[in-house]
Design a protein around this motif. Structure first.
Motif, PDB file in Angstrom:
ATOM      1  N   PHE A 247      43.324  47.848  53.432  1.00  3.99           N
ATOM      2  CA  PHE A 247      43.688  49.045  52.668  1.00  3.99           C
ATOM      3  C   PHE A 247      44.803  48.750  51.669  1.00  3.99           C
ATOM      4  CE2 PHE A 247      46.297  52.954  52.263  1.00  3.99           C
ATOM      5  CZ  PHE A 247      45.368  53.746  51.618  1.00  3.99           C
ATOM      6  N   ALA A 248      45.778  47.912  52.064  1.00  2.00           N
ATOM      7  CA  ALA A 248      46.893  47.598  51.165  1.00  2.00           C
ATOM      8  C   ALA A 248      46.411  46.871  49.917  1.00  2.00           C
ATOM      9  CB  ALA A 248      47.936  46.754  51.905  1.00  2.00           C
ATOM     10  N   ILE A 249      45.484  45.935  50.089  1.00  2.00           N
ATOM     11  CA  ILE A 249      44.953  45.212  48.931  1.00  2.00           C
ATOM     12  C   ILE A 249      44.173  46.162  48.027  1.00  2.00           C
ATOM     13  CG2 ILE A 249      43.278  43.459  48.220  1.00  2.00           C
ATOM     14  CD1 ILE A 249      44.159  41.831  50.653  1.00  2.00           C
ATOM     15  N   PHE A 250      43.380  47.034  48.635  1.00  2.00           N
ATOM     16  CA  PHE A 250      42.626  48.015  47.854  1.00  2.00           C
ATOM     17  C   PHE A 250      43.575  48.953  47.114  1.00  2.00           C
ATOM     18  CE2 PHE A 250      40.302  52.083  47.490  1.00  2.00           C
ATOM     19  CZ  PHE A 250      39.246  51.649  46.714  1.00  2.00           C
ATOM     20  N   LEU A 251      44.674  49.336  47.776  1.00  2.00           N
ATOM     21  CA  LEU A 251      45.670  50.208  47.157  1.00  2.00           C
ATOM     22  C   LEU A 251      46.320  49.503  45.972  1.00  2.00           C
ATOM     23  CD1 LEU A 251      46.795  53.068  47.845  1.00  2.00           C
ATOM     24  CD2 LEU A 251      48.642  51.928  49.070  1.00  2.00           C
ATOM     25  N   GLN A 252      46.671  48.247  46.156  1.00  2.00           N
ATOM     26  CA  GLN A 252      47.302  47.503  45.070  1.00  2.00           C
ATOM     27  C   GLN A 252      46.331  47.287  43.915  1.00  2.00           C
ATOM     28  OE1 GLN A 252      48.015  43.345  45.183  1.00  2.00           O
ATOM     29  NE2 GLN A 252      50.136  43.556  44.579  1.00  2.00           N
ATOM     30  N   TYR A 253      45.071  47.091  44.246  1.00  3.63           N
ATOM     31  CA  TYR A 253      44.023  46.949  43.227  1.00  3.63           C
ATOM     32  C   TYR A 253      44.045  48.143  42.274  1.00  3.63           C
ATOM     33  CZ  TYR A 253      39.133  47.535  41.627  1.00  3.63           C
ATOM     34  OH  TYR A 253      38.000  47.766  40.898  1.00  3.63           O
ATOM     35  N   GLY A 254      44.175  49.348  42.818  1.00  2.70           N
ATOM     36  CA  GLY A 254      44.221  50.538  41.980  1.00  2.70           C
ATOM     37  C   GLY A 254      45.498  50.647  41.179  1.00  2.70           C
ATOM     38  N   ILE A 255      46.630  50.266  41.780  1.00  2.00           N
ATOM     39  CA  ILE A 255      47.910  50.345  41.081  1.00  2.00           C
ATOM     40  C   ILE A 255      47.941  49.372  39.903  1.00  2.00           C
ATOM     41  CG2 ILE A 255      50.401  49.980  41.299  1.00  2.00           C
ATOM     42  CD1 ILE A 255      50.142  50.864  44.227  1.00  2.00           C
ATOM     43  N   VAL A 256      47.455  48.161  40.125  1.00  2.00           N
ATOM     44  CA  VAL A 256      47.416  47.158  39.054  1.00  2.00           C
ATOM     45  C   VAL A 256      46.554  47.643  37.903  1.00  2.00           C
ATOM     46  CG1 VAL A 256      46.612  44.842  38.443  1.00  2.00           C
ATOM     47  CG2 VAL A 256      47.895  45.197  40.542  1.00  2.00           C
ATOM     48  N   ALA A 257      45.396  48.239  38.243  1.00  2.00           N
ATOM     49  CA  ALA A 257      44.488  48.718  37.189  1.00  2.00           C
ATOM     50  C   ALA A 257      45.105  49.856  36.385  1.00  2.00           C
ATOM     51  CB  ALA A 257      43.176  49.177  37.823  1.00  2.00           C
ATOM     52  N   GLU A 258      45.985  50.641  37.031  1.00  2.00           N
ATOM     53  CA  GLU A 258      46.548  51.810  36.359  1.00  2.00           C
ATOM     54  C   GLU A 258      47.815  51.496  35.570  1.00  2.00           C
ATOM     55  OE1 GLU A 258      48.236  56.240  37.566  1.00  2.00           O
ATOM     56  OE2 GLU A 258      46.599  55.350  38.711  1.00  2.00           O
ATOM     57  N   VAL A 259      48.737  50.732  36.162  1.00  2.00           N
ATOM     58  CA  VAL A 259      50.033  50.514  35.505  1.00  2.00           C
ATOM     59  C   VAL A 259      50.301  49.059  35.162  1.00  2.00           C
ATOM     60  CG1 VAL A 259      51.026  52.534  36.608  1.00  2.00           C
ATOM     61  CG2 VAL A 259      51.271  50.317  37.715  1.00  2.00           C
ATOM     62  N   GLY A 260      49.387  48.145  35.548  1.00  2.00           N
ATOM     63  CA  GLY A 260      49.548  46.749  35.184  1.00  2.00           C
ATOM     64  C   GLY A 260      50.228  45.930  36.267  1.00  2.00           C
ATOM     65  N   PRO A 261      50.033  44.599  36.234  1.00  2.00           N
ATOM     66  CA  PRO A 261      50.567  43.731  37.282  1.00  2.00           C
ATOM     67  C   PRO A 261      52.081  43.622  37.291  1.00  2.00           C
ATOM     68  CG  PRO A 261      49.570  42.440  35.519  1.00  2.00           C
ATOM     69  CD  PRO A 261      49.223  43.872  35.264  1.00  2.00           C
ATOM     70  N   THR A 262      52.719  43.745  36.115  1.00  2.00           N
ATOM     71  CA  THR A 262      54.174  43.597  36.067  1.00  2.00           C
ATOM     72  C   THR A 262      54.870  44.664  36.894  1.00  2.00           C
ATOM     73  OG1 THR A 262      54.047  42.623  33.854  1.00  2.00           O
ATOM     74  CG2 THR A 262      56.179  43.475  34.557  1.00  2.00           C
ATOM     75  N   THR A 263      54.434  45.900  36.759  1.00  2.00           N
ATOM     76  CA  THR A 263      55.012  46.978  37.550  1.00  2.00           C
ATOM     77  C   THR A 263      54.593  46.868  39.009  1.00  2.00           C
ATOM     78  OG1 THR A 263      55.011  48.450  35.636  1.00  2.00           O
ATOM     79  CG2 THR A 263      55.163  49.484  37.805  1.00  2.00           C
ATOM     80  N   ALA A 264      53.334  46.537  39.248  1.00  2.00           N
ATOM     81  CA  ALA A 264      52.829  46.465  40.624  1.00  2.00           C
ATOM     82  C   ALA A 264      53.536  45.396  41.436  1.00  2.00           C
ATOM     83  CB  ALA A 264      51.327  46.206  40.607  1.00  2.00           C
ATOM     84  N   GLN A 265      53.930  44.290  40.785  1.00  2.00           N
ATOM     85  CA  GLN A 265      54.541  43.203  41.526  1.00  2.00           C
ATOM     86  C   GLN A 265      55.953  43.552  42.012  1.00  2.00           C
ATOM     87  OE1 GLN A 265      54.797  39.932  38.813  1.00  2.00           O
ATOM     88  NE2 GLN A 265      56.712  40.603  37.926  1.00  2.00           N
ATOM     89  N   MET A 266      56.526  44.622  41.534  1.00  2.00           N
ATOM     90  CA  MET A 266      57.850  45.026  41.969  1.00  2.00           C
ATOM     91  C   MET A 266      57.876  45.405  43.447  1.00  2.00           C
ATOM     92  SD  MET A 266      59.800  44.650  39.371  1.00  2.00           S
ATOM     93  CE  MET A 266      61.262  45.554  39.871  1.00  2.00           C
ATOM     94  N   VAL A 267      56.704  45.577  44.047  1.00  2.00           N
ATOM     95  CA  VAL A 267      56.643  45.889  45.475  1.00  2.00           C
ATOM     96  C   VAL A 267      57.311  44.799  46.300  1.00  2.00           C
ATOM     97  CG1 VAL A 267      54.411  44.785  45.899  1.00  2.00           C
ATOM     98  CG2 VAL A 267      55.091  46.732  47.283  1.00  2.00           C
TER      99      VAL A 267
END
Length: 311
Positions: A247-267
């Motif tokens: 579920f976490a990978i699927f969740l991150q998949y959506g976040i990356v698609a929406e706001v980009g990897p730079t923001t998503a990697q801040m996790v």
């Protein structure tokens, strides 16, 4: 527990932007941070009842099941081609099977708090390796300073002035090697699987499937079937796989698609904070002053290594 620039199972291909979902990405980002932060606690609980390879195999099995279900709902197919599957096999080892197993073994002898902080060194290892392996990542004074500060933080966490007193050297080394395995895998993926045309979801699903097969082969060679099945550790493994991996990978998949990897990697910068809080509050793990202070220094150095050079 990281994926795009941190993460654990990064997909090597670009994907078209997805429409915004009803749930704001900031909320999903917070949920992702909590899930990955608590993953180290779940590993610790799982290894209380099962061998580390069994914990990792269960984690991958339940995580793969979640992604396969997501692929079925979205009607996505697994990637095709022997070359792609060959490279995905290596990626599965470097990004899933190896680091997951190393973290599970490390937590036999070190606290989950320390394992979570070691995970935060991945951006430092990644920057150090990319300066050598990727010509487009040129060293800057800020990034070099970030590396120096980050590794100073690692030494602070380990209490180098005390001669690493009270730390299990083998367990700590395993956790740091697990963190090193992630950027090695990302660089491999970036060099070999860019531009395949397959979606993030299908590539990641195939990658987890291959990692599960790898553990299915290895686990019986080093462990025996448990004579008893403790419920709490088993539930921890199910949660670690279904939530902390699939579920976490699927969740991150959506976040990356929406706001980009730079923001998503801040996790990455929230994971050690949550892992430390969970370990201390729930498992009652002790915490020396050098651990949180060193973690802050590590995160500051990691942030500097990720800073984009000014044009």
């Amino acid at each position: 527990m990281t994926t795009v620039a941190t993460p654990r199972t990064a997909s090597p291909t670009g994907a078209p932007a997805r429409p915004r979902t009803a749930l704001d990405w900031r909320i999903r980002f917070g949920v992702l941070s909590l899930i990955w932060g608590f993953s180290f606690l779940l590993i610790k609980v799982g290894t209380d009842g099962y061998a580390p390879f069994q914990v990792t195999f269960g984690r991958l099995l339940f995580g793969t099941a979640v992604l396969v279900a997501a692929m079925a709902v979205k009607r996505e197919r697994l990637p095709r081609g022997a070359r792609i599957w060959g490279h995905l096999t290596v990626a599965a080892l470097l990004l899933n099977a190896l680091p997951f197993s190393l973290f599970a073994y490390s937590e036999l002898t070190i606290p989950s708090t320390l394992a979570g902080i070691c995970n935060a060194t991945s951006p430092l290892w990644g920057m150090a390796l990319s300066l050598v392996a990727l010509s487009e990542d040129r060293p800057t004074r800020r990034r070099v300073a970030g590396l120096g500060i980050g590794f100073l933080g690692v030494l602070t966490v380990l209490g180098v002035w005390q001669g690493f007193h009270g730390l299990d050297a083998t367990g700590t080394a395993m956790a740091l090697l697990a963190s090193l395995s992630y950027p090695v895998g990302w660089i491999y993926v970036r060099r070999t699987l860019a531009g395949t045309g397959a979606s993030h979801l299908s590539m990641t699903g195939a990658q987890l499937l291959l990692a599960t097969v790898q553990l299915a082969v290895v686990t019986p060679l080093f462990t025996t079937l448990p004579s008893r099945f403790p419920v709490v550790p088993l539930l921890a493994i199910v949660a670690l796989g279904a939530l902390g991996t699939g579920f976490a990978i699927f969740l991150q998949y959506g976040i990356v698609a929406e706001v980009g990897p730079t923001t998503a990697q801040m996790v990455t910068y929230f994971i050690p904070v949550i892992a430390t809080a969970a370990g201390v509050a729930i498992l009652g793990e002790s915490l020396a002053w050098s651990t949180p202070v060193g973690a802050v220094i590590v995160l500051a150095g990691a942030a500097l290594t990720q800073a984009k050079p000014r044009r």
